[in-house]
Design an enzyme around this catalytic site. Structure first.
Site, PDB file in Angstrom:
ATOM      1  N   CYS A 167       6.079  -5.850   8.300  1.00 39.11           N
ATOM      2  CA  CYS A 167       7.232  -5.326   9.047  1.00 39.11           C
ATOM      3  C   CYS A 167       7.526  -6.286  10.194  1.00 39.11           C
ATOM      4  O   CYS A 167       6.607  -6.825  10.817  1.00 39.11           O
ATOM      5  CB  CYS A 167       6.923  -3.939   9.601  1.00 39.11           C
ATOM      6  SG  CYS A 167       8.304  -3.215  10.520  1.00 39.11           S
ATOM      7  N   CYS A 176       3.558   8.917   0.095  1.00 42.49           N
ATOM      8  CA  CYS A 176       4.037   8.116   1.221  1.00 42.49           C
ATOM      9  C   CYS A 176       4.293   6.695   0.714  1.00 42.49           C
ATOM     10  O   CYS A 176       3.375   6.025   0.257  1.00 42.49           O
ATOM     11  CB  CYS A 176       2.969   8.139   2.318  1.00 42.49           C
ATOM     12  SG  CYS A 176       3.393   7.144   3.749  1.00 42.49           S
ATOM     13  N   CYS A 224       5.910  -2.802  16.392  1.00 45.09           N
ATOM     14  CA  CYS A 224       5.558  -1.696  17.291  1.00 45.09           C
ATOM     15  C   CYS A 224       4.118  -1.908  17.757  1.00 45.09           C
ATOM     16  O   CYS A 224       3.257  -2.344  16.986  1.00 45.09           O
ATOM     17  CB  CYS A 224       5.729  -0.349  16.607  1.00 45.09           C
ATOM     18  SG  CYS A 224       7.449  -0.089  16.134  1.00 45.09           S
ATOM     19  N   SER A 269      11.100   7.626  14.897  1.00 43.48           N
ATOM     20  CA  SER A 269       9.852   7.296  15.594  1.00 43.48           C
ATOM     21  C   SER A 269      10.148   7.122  17.073  1.00 43.48           C
ATOM     22  O   SER A 269      10.468   6.024  17.521  1.00 43.48           O
ATOM     23  CB  SER A 269       9.271   6.005  15.013  1.00 43.48           C
ATOM     24  OG  SER A 269       8.902   6.219  13.676  1.00 43.48           O
ATOM     25  N   LEU A 270      10.012   8.188  17.817  1.00 44.67           N
ATOM     26  CA  LEU A 270      10.429   8.179  19.217  1.00 44.67           C
ATOM     27  C   LEU A 270       9.339   7.601  20.126  1.00 44.67           C
ATOM     28  O   LEU A 270       9.520   6.568  20.749  1.00 44.67           O
ATOM     29  CB  LEU A 270      10.798   9.613  19.609  1.00 44.67           C
ATOM     30  CG  LEU A 270      11.633   9.788  20.856  1.00 44.67           C
ATOM     31  CD1 LEU A 270      12.960   9.062  20.746  1.00 44.67           C
ATOM     32  CD2 LEU A 270      11.864  11.281  21.113  1.00 44.67           C
ATOM     33  N   HIS A 271       8.233   8.296  20.222  1.00 37.58           N
ATOM     34  CA  HIS A 271       6.998   7.826  20.897  1.00 37.58           C
ATOM     35  C   HIS A 271       7.095   7.644  22.405  1.00 37.58           C
ATOM     36  O   HIS A 271       6.084   7.416  23.065  1.00 37.58           O
ATOM     37  CB  HIS A 271       6.468   6.516  20.294  1.00 37.58           C
ATOM     38  CG  HIS A 271       6.367   6.538  18.806  1.00 37.58           C
ATOM     39  ND1 HIS A 271       5.838   7.591  18.099  1.00 37.58           N
ATOM     40  CD2 HIS A 271       6.736   5.635  17.859  1.00 37.58           C
ATOM     41  CE1 HIS A 271       5.870   7.330  16.811  1.00 37.58           C
ATOM     42  NE2 HIS A 271       6.430   6.162  16.631  1.00 37.58           N
ATOM     43  N   CYS A 325       0.870  -0.345  15.733  1.00 40.08           N
ATOM     44  CA  CYS A 325       0.951  -0.192  14.275  1.00 40.08           C
ATOM     45  C   CYS A 325       0.310  -1.384  13.561  1.00 40.08           C
ATOM     46  O   CYS A 325       0.623  -2.536  13.865  1.00 40.08           O
ATOM     47  CB  CYS A 325       2.425  -0.066  13.889  1.00 40.08           C
ATOM     48  SG  CYS A 325       2.697  -0.095  12.114  1.00 40.08           S
ATOM     49  N   CYS A 377      -1.289   7.338   9.173  1.00 41.55           N
ATOM     50  CA  CYS A 377      -0.076   6.728   9.716  1.00 41.55           C
ATOM     51  C   CYS A 377      -0.415   5.502  10.545  1.00 41.55           C
ATOM     52  O   CYS A 377      -1.270   5.554  11.415  1.00 41.55           O
ATOM     53  CB  CYS A 377       0.638   7.683  10.661  1.00 41.55           C
ATOM     54  SG  CYS A 377       1.139   9.184   9.897  1.00 41.55           S
ATOM     55  N   SER A 428      11.794   7.600   7.418  1.00 42.31           N
ATOM     56  CA  SER A 428      11.384   7.463   8.819  1.00 42.31           C
ATOM     57  C   SER A 428      11.832   6.106   9.351  1.00 42.31           C
ATOM     58  O   SER A 428      11.630   5.082   8.702  1.00 42.31           O
ATOM     59  CB  SER A 428       9.857   7.578   8.917  1.00 42.31           C
ATOM     60  OG  SER A 428       9.433   7.322  10.245  1.00 42.31           O
ATOM     61  N   GLU A 445       0.835  -1.200   0.000  1.00 41.38           N
ATOM     62  CA  GLU A 445       0.000   0.000   0.000  1.00 41.38           C
ATOM     63  C   GLU A 445       0.866   1.244   0.000  1.00 41.38           C
ATOM     64  O   GLU A 445       1.942   1.268   0.601  1.00 41.38           O
ATOM     65  CB  GLU A 445      -0.899  -0.014   1.247  1.00 41.38           C
ATOM     66  CG  GLU A 445      -1.789  -1.243   1.258  1.00 41.38           C
ATOM     67  CD  GLU A 445      -2.630  -1.380   2.526  1.00 41.38           C
ATOM     68  OE1 GLU A 445      -2.756  -0.399   3.281  1.00 41.38           O
ATOM     69  OE2 GLU A 445      -3.148  -2.484   2.735  1.00 41.38           O
TER      70      GLU A 445
HETATM   71  N1  SAH Z   1       8.547   2.020   9.850  1.00 43.28           N
HETATM   72  C1  SAH Z   1       8.862   3.391   9.879  1.00 43.28           C
HETATM   73  C2  SAH Z   1       7.879   4.218   9.073  1.00 43.28           C
HETATM   74  C3  SAH Z   1       6.493   4.056   9.537  1.00 43.28           C
HETATM   75  S1  SAH Z   1       5.114   4.896   9.733  1.00 43.28           S
HETATM   76  C4  SAH Z   1       8.892   3.887  11.295  1.00 43.28           C
HETATM   77  O1  SAH Z   1       8.459   3.176  12.174  1.00 43.28           O
HETATM   78  O2  SAH Z   1       9.392   4.988  11.507  1.00 43.28           O
HETATM   79  C5  SAH Z   1       5.216   6.565  10.168  1.00 43.28           C
HETATM   80  C6  SAH Z   1       4.946   6.875  11.643  1.00 43.28           C
HETATM   81  O3  SAH Z   1       3.646   6.484  12.097  1.00 43.28           O
HETATM   82  C7  SAH Z   1       5.932   6.206  12.578  1.00 43.28           C
HETATM   83  O4  SAH Z   1       6.424   7.163  13.468  1.00 43.28           O
HETATM   84  C8  SAH Z   1       5.081   5.193  13.289  1.00 43.28           C
HETATM   85  O5  SAH Z   1       5.619   4.844  14.539  1.00 43.28           O
HETATM   86  C9  SAH Z   1       3.766   5.917  13.395  1.00 43.28           C
HETATM   87  N2  SAH Z   1       2.609   5.068  13.670  1.00 43.28           N
HETATM   88  C10 SAH Z   1       2.503   3.727  13.553  1.00 43.28           C
HETATM   89  N3  SAH Z   1       1.256   3.322  13.891  1.00 43.28           N
HETATM   90  C11 SAH Z   1       0.558   4.438  14.208  1.00 43.28           C
HETATM   91  C12 SAH Z   1      -0.795   4.679  14.608  1.00 43.28           C
HETATM   92  N4  SAH Z   1      -1.658   3.690  14.717  1.00 43.28           N
HETATM   93  N5  SAH Z   1      -1.169   5.954  14.839  1.00 43.28           N
HETATM   94  C13 SAH Z   1      -0.303   6.964  14.686  1.00 43.28           C
HETATM   95  N6  SAH Z   1       0.981   6.803  14.308  1.00 43.28           N
HETATM   96  C14 SAH Z   1       1.412   5.549  14.076  1.00 43.28           C
HETATM   97 FE1  SF4 Z   2       7.295  -1.400  11.499  1.00 46.17          FE
HETATM   98 FE2  SF4 Z   2       7.282   1.286  11.569  1.00 46.17          FE
HETATM   99 FE3  SF4 Z   2       5.041  -0.125  12.096  1.00 46.17          FE
HETATM  100 FE4  SF4 Z   2       7.082  -0.145  13.820  1.00 46.17          FE
HETATM  101  S1  SF4 Z   2       5.811   1.648  13.232  1.00 46.17           S
HETATM  102  S2  SF4 Z   2       5.899  -1.942  13.161  1.00 46.17           S
HETATM  103  S3  SF4 Z   2       8.838  -0.087  12.449  1.00 46.17           S
HETATM  104  S4  SF4 Z   2       6.121  -0.042  10.164  1.00 46.17           S
END
Ligand code: SAH
Ligand code: SF4
Length: 354
Positions: A123, A116, A127, A227-229, A130, A346, A204, A103
Site C-alpha cells: 500500500c 477479508c 499509515c 478509517s478515522l483513527h 499498519c 487488522c 474500507s 494475503e
Molecule cells: N486500506 C484500507 C483497509 C485496511 S485495514 C483502510 O485503510 O481502510 C482495516 C482497518 O485496520 C483500517 O481501519 C486500518 O486503519 C486498521 N489498521 C491498520 N493497522 C492496524 C493495526 N496495527 N491495528 C489495528 N488496526 C489497524
Molecule cells: Fe494502506 Fe489501509 Fe494500511 Fe493505511 S491502513 S497503510 S491505507 S492498508
C-alpha cells in the site's frame, strides 16, 4: 542465409475470474463459440464449484478440450494457510503471477463467515501503525486476483456456508484500485454467479474523498467503512498521512453524503493506540463527529506490528473509551481481535514472511 522464422505465439488466455459473464460471452464469441456457454461455465465454477473441464459434462467435448486456450481456470496457489489455534481464523498467502504474494483472511464466528480481501500488494499510503503500509506499494491487484481470493477461500471451506460476507480490509487501499475493485464486485454480485448482495460487501478506505463520492453514485448498497483513527487534523495528519490531502471536514462531508445517498450507516473505524488517541476528549469529539451522519463506530484495539512501538490500551481503557462514547454515539462495537496469533488481525498483513 537462413530465413528468420517467425514463431506465432498467441497471447495467454485471460483469467476466468477476471471476466464478467458478459465479457466471457463476448470473448467466447470471438472464438466462434455460442455465447450461452458463458452462462454454463459460470454455473460450473460459481454454483457447482467445479473447475475441471473434464467434469463439465453438459459441455461438448471439443469445447472442454479447448478450455485451456480459451480461459485460465487456475487459482493463485496458496503458499501457506495458517490456522489460529481455535480454528476460527485462517490466513492465506497466495502466490500471484509474477511471484508477488497477497494475503487474505477468513474468519468464522458463530453467526457468520467473513472473507477479508486484499486489493493491492502492499500500500502506498503509509499509515503509521499498519504493517502493509510499511511495505510500500508493489502493485494493484487485477480483477481476477480479487475474485480469485474468494474462490480460493470458499474452496478451502468447502462452500459449507452459502452465505458469507466480504470486507475489503486486507492489504491495500481498495479505492486506490477503483476500476478493478468495481469489476470484481460486479462479478461477485452476478446472480448467475456467486450472487453476493451488495449489502454483504463492505469497502474500507483511509479516506480518498473523490472516490468515496464516486462510490456513492454507483447505485449500489455497499457498506462503507472509514478509517478515522483521530478526531483532530493534527493527529490524523500523523497517523493517516492521506489526511493532509483530504482533511477531516472534507472526509466527514463525503462520508455523510455516502450514508445519506446510499441509505446505510457508515462505519467509522477507530484503532485505539494507548496514550495517543484513547483519551476522554478523543471519545467526546468522536461521539460528536459520529452524530453528524448515519454512522456506527467500530473500535479496533491496536494489533502489534513488528518494528512499530505503538501500544494497545489496557482492556479497562478500551471499555472506558467505549462507555464514554456509548450514551452519545449512535452505535458502538469493539472489534474482536481474531487471528492475532497468526499475524492475520487488522493491520498485520504483510507483517510476516512465509
Ligand atoms: N486500506 C484500507 C483497509 C485496511 S485495514 C483502510 O485503510 O481502510 C482495516 C482497518 O485496520 C483500517 O481501519 C486500518 O486503519 C486498521 N489498521 C491498520 N493497522 C492496524 C493495526 N496495527 N491495528 C489495528 N488496526 C489497524
Ligand atoms: Fe494502506 Fe489501509 Fe494500511 Fe493505511 S491502513 S497503510 S491505507 S492498508
Amino acid at each position: 542465409m537462413t530465413p528468420v522464422e517467425s514463431i506465432q505465439t498467441s497471447p495467454p488466455p485471460p483469467s476466468f475470474y477476471g471476466l464478467s459473464r458478459e465479457q466471457l460471452a463476448t470473448h467466447l464469441g470471438t472464438h466462434g463459440l455460442p455465447t450461452f456457454r458463458a452462462q454454463q461455465l459460470f454455473s460450473w465454477v460459481y454454483h457447482k464449484h467445479e473447475r475441471r473441464p473434464g467434469a463439465m459434462t453438459d459441455l461438448p467435448l471439443a469445447f472442454r478440450d479447448r478450455m485451456g486456450e480459451l480461459c485460465d481456470l487456475r487459482l493463485p496457489p496458496p503458499r501457506a494457510v495458517l490456522a489460529s489455534p481455535d480454528q476460527s481464523t485462517h490466513k492465506f498467502v497466495l502466490e500471484l503471477d509474477g511471484g508477488a504474494k497477497v494475503e487474505c483472511v477468513s474468519m468464522r464466528t458463530a453467526r457468520r463467515l467473513t472473507f477479508c480481501l486484499s486489493s493491492q500488494v502492499g500500500c502506498a499510503l503509509g499509515c503509521a501503525f499498519c504493517a502493509t503500509g510499511l511495505m510500500g506499494l508493489e502493485r494493484n491487484l487485477r480483477t481476477g486476483e480479487i475474485v480469485g481470493q474468494v474462490v480460493a477461500m470458499g474452496d478451502f471451506h468447502r462452500w459449507e456456508d452459502d452465505r458469507f460476507n466480504i470486507v475489503f480490509m486486507g492489504m491495500g487501499e481498495p479505492l486506490a484500485n477503483y476500476a478493478s475493485l468495481m469489476e470484481a464486485i460486479r462479478i461477485l454480485r452476478d446472480e448467475r454467479g456467486l450472487n453476493m448482495g451488495a449489502r454483504r460487501i463492505t469497502v474500507s478506505t483511509s479516506g480518498l474523498v473523490p472516490q468515496i463520492r464516486k462510490l456513492a453514485g454507483e447505485g449500489l448498497q455497499l457498506g462503507l467503512a472509514i478509517s478515522l483513527h483521530a478526531t483532530t487534523d493534527e493527529l490524523r495528519d500523523r497517523l493517516v498521512p492521506v489526511n493532509r490531502r483530504w482533511p477531516l471536514t472534507e472526509l466527514m462531508a463525503a462520508a455523510r453524503e455516502y450514508g445519506e445517498r446510499v441509505g446505510r450507516r457508515v462505519t467509522l473505524e477507530y484503532t485505539l493506540l494507548a496514550g495517543v488517541n484513547d483519551g476522554a476528549e478523543d471519545a467526546d469529539r468522536l461521539a460528536e463527529m459520529a452524530r453528524a451522519l448515519p454512522s456506527k463506530i467500530n473500535l479496533i484495539p491496536y494489533n502489534p506490528v513488528p518494528g512499530l512501538s505503538w501500544k494497545r490500551p489496557e482492556r479497562g481503557a478500551v471499555e472506558a473509551f467505549a462507555d464514554r462514547l456509548l450514551p452519545r454515539a449512535p452505535a458502538v462495537t469493539v472489534r474482536r481481535t481474531l487471528g492475532g496469533e497468526i499475524w492475520a488481525a487488522c493491520g498485520q498483513l504483510g507483517g510476516l514472511s512465509v
